[in-house]
Design a protein around this motif. Structure first.
Motif: not given
Length: 169
Positions: A10-15, A21-29, A35-42, A51-55
């Motif tokens: 979080g970069l001064g934010t609300a998200f 576990q039962y879903l196939k995806n992670v959603h960040v809104t 917000v800065s999101v890094n995929d750590l899968k591999s 990935i930088i997200l704004t409102p």
């Protein structure tokens, strides 16, 4: 925040993070700020730029059976995503299988399907936390030509059989 294979900063934010576990995806809104999101899968994806997200932006990260770096960003209405905070549950083109998992969690029931194909039906709807389970099941079935049976805490969805349609063997 770490959620499954995602690292969210979080970069001064609300998200909002939706990671079960039962879903196939992670959603960040993001609803406010950035917000800065890094995929750590591999190891390869962890080295990529975040990935930088704004409102009103959302990123979806595949968590299973998808190649590394399979993330996509889209514009959404964030108030729909965080409706659960006010007791509203909104589904936008969600699979019936995922909707069933949410119903299981909220109503403490077990949901099954006559066939796995039914889990892939796409569903768009909204309900309130004060709605009765039977009303929700009725609406789901009416919209998708399904039927359901309740046996204690077990619910089973099946295709509605029409007496007017004959399918040859």
């Amino acid at each position: 925040v770490k959620a499954m294979d995602a690292k969210i900063t979080g970069l001064g934010t609300a998200f909002n993070v939706r990671a079960y576990q039962y879903l196939k995806n992670v959603h960040v809104t993001v609803t406010r700020g950035k917000v800065s999101v890094n995929d750590l899968k591999s190891p390869e994806s962890a080295k990529k730029a975040p990935i930088i997200l704004t409102p009103n932006e959302q990123v979806t990260l595949a968590t299973v059976t998808a190649p590394a770096n399979q993330a996509f960003k889209r514009h959404i209405r964030s108030e729909e995503v965080i409706g659960w905070v006010q007791g509203r549950y909104m589904f936008d083109n969600e699979s019936l299988g995922n909707v069933a998992k949410m119903l299981e969690s909220y109503f403490k029931v077990r949901v099954s399907f006559e066939s796995d194909d039914l889990k892939e039906i796409r569903f768009t709807s909204e309900f309130d936390s004060s709605d009765k389970l039977q009303d929700l099941l009725f609406a789901i079935c009416k919209a998708n030509n399904l039927s359901y049976k309740i046996d204690g805490q077990d619910i089973k969805f099946s295709e509605k059989k029409s007496p007017f349609i004959h399918k040859p063997n």
